[in-house]
Design a protein around this motif. Structure first.
Motif, short mmCIF file in Angstrom:
data_model
loop_
_atom_site.label_atom_id
_atom_site.label_comp_id
_atom_site.label_asym_id
_atom_site.label_seq_id
_atom_site.Cartn_x
_atom_site.Cartn_y
_atom_site.Cartn_z
N GLY A 21 1.08 -0.79 0.05
CA GLY A 21 0.33 -0.25 0.08
C GLY A 21 0.71 1.65 -0.25
O GLY A 21 1.82 1.43 0.72
N GLN A 49 -3.96 9.99 -3.61
CA GLN A 49 -4.40 8.84 -4.14
C GLN A 49 -3.60 7.54 -3.14
O GLN A 49 -2.58 8.15 -2.37
CB GLN A 49 -3.61 8.97 -5.80
N TYR A 50 -3.82 6.67 -3.18
CA TYR A 50 -3.20 5.62 -2.63
C TYR A 50 -3.56 4.46 -3.68
O TYR A 50 -4.57 4.53 -4.53
CB TYR A 50 -3.90 4.67 -1.24
N TYR A 51 -2.41 4.24 -3.65
CA TYR A 51 -2.10 2.51 -5.13
C TYR A 51 -2.04 1.87 -3.62
O TYR A 51 -1.33 1.44 -2.96
CB TYR A 51 -1.05 3.05 -5.63
N LEU A 52 -2.52 0.29 -4.23
CA LEU A 52 -2.84 -0.68 -3.71
C LEU A 52 -2.15 -1.99 -4.28
O LEU A 52 -3.07 -1.60 -5.44
CB LEU A 52 -4.04 -1.06 -2.45
N ARG A 53 -1.60 -2.91 -4.50
CA ARG A 53 -1.16 -3.71 -4.41
C ARG A 53 -1.59 -4.86 -3.99
O ARG A 53 -1.01 -5.39 -3.42
CB ARG A 53 0.16 -4.05 -5.02
N THR A 69 -2.70 -3.72 -9.25
CA THR A 69 -3.02 -2.22 -8.66
C THR A 69 -4.52 -1.51 -8.88
O THR A 69 -4.93 -1.38 -9.91
CB THR A 69 -1.61 -1.78 -9.27
N LEU A 70 -4.10 -1.45 -7.72
CA LEU A 70 -6.07 -0.57 -7.58
C LEU A 70 -6.05 0.77 -6.46
O LEU A 70 -4.75 1.26 -6.18
CB LEU A 70 -6.70 -1.08 -6.22
N THR A 71 -5.76 1.78 -8.12
CA THR A 71 -6.14 3.45 -7.10
C THR A 71 -6.91 3.89 -6.75
O THR A 71 -8.05 3.95 -7.31
CB THR A 71 -5.76 4.40 -8.94
N THR A 73 -8.53 7.56 -5.37
CA THR A 73 -7.92 8.73 -5.57
C THR A 73 -9.75 9.43 -4.45
O THR A 73 -10.78 9.71 -4.70
CB THR A 73 -8.20 9.17 -7.62
N HIS A 88 -12.10 4.50 -6.20
CA HIS A 88 -11.88 3.19 -6.99
C HIS A 88 -11.80 3.75 -8.46
O HIS A 88 -12.72 4.14 -8.87
CB HIS A 88 -11.33 2.33 -6.86
#
Length: 88
Positions: A21, A49-53, A69-71, A73, A88
């Motif tokens: 994350g 923003q968060y980036y979750l892999r 990857t889920l972005t 915002t 998302h």
């Protein structure tokens, strides 16, 4: 989050995990349901923003893996009360 593997037997059994994350790991993945929840208040003015892999792997003798990857915002909320929404 939903994962599928068309293989049969244990090769079709998939395990998933929240791998990374960014900028912080403020999320939890329920690996049974695939539901992602925040573990801390989200403030778009602090972090926009968060980036979750996510990683998924099967139970085969030589496991195959896949990542996504889920972005997420943050957007400004309407009205004068501040706040905002995350999408998302």
């Amino acid at each position: 989050v939903r994962v599928e593997d068309p293989d049969e037997d244990k090769n079709g059994l998939v395990t998933m995990a929240l791998q990374v994350g960014m900028p912080r790991l403020d999320f939890h993945l329920n690996t049974s349901t695939g539901i992602v929840t925040s573990t801390a208040p989200l403030d778009r003015e602090q972090i926009g923003q968060y980036y979750l892999r996510f990683i998924a792997y099967d139970a085969g003798k030589f496991p195959r893996t896949s990542t996504a990857t889920l972005t997420i915002t943050g957007e400004a909320g309407g009205g004068g009360g501040g706040g905002g929404d995350f999408h998302h």
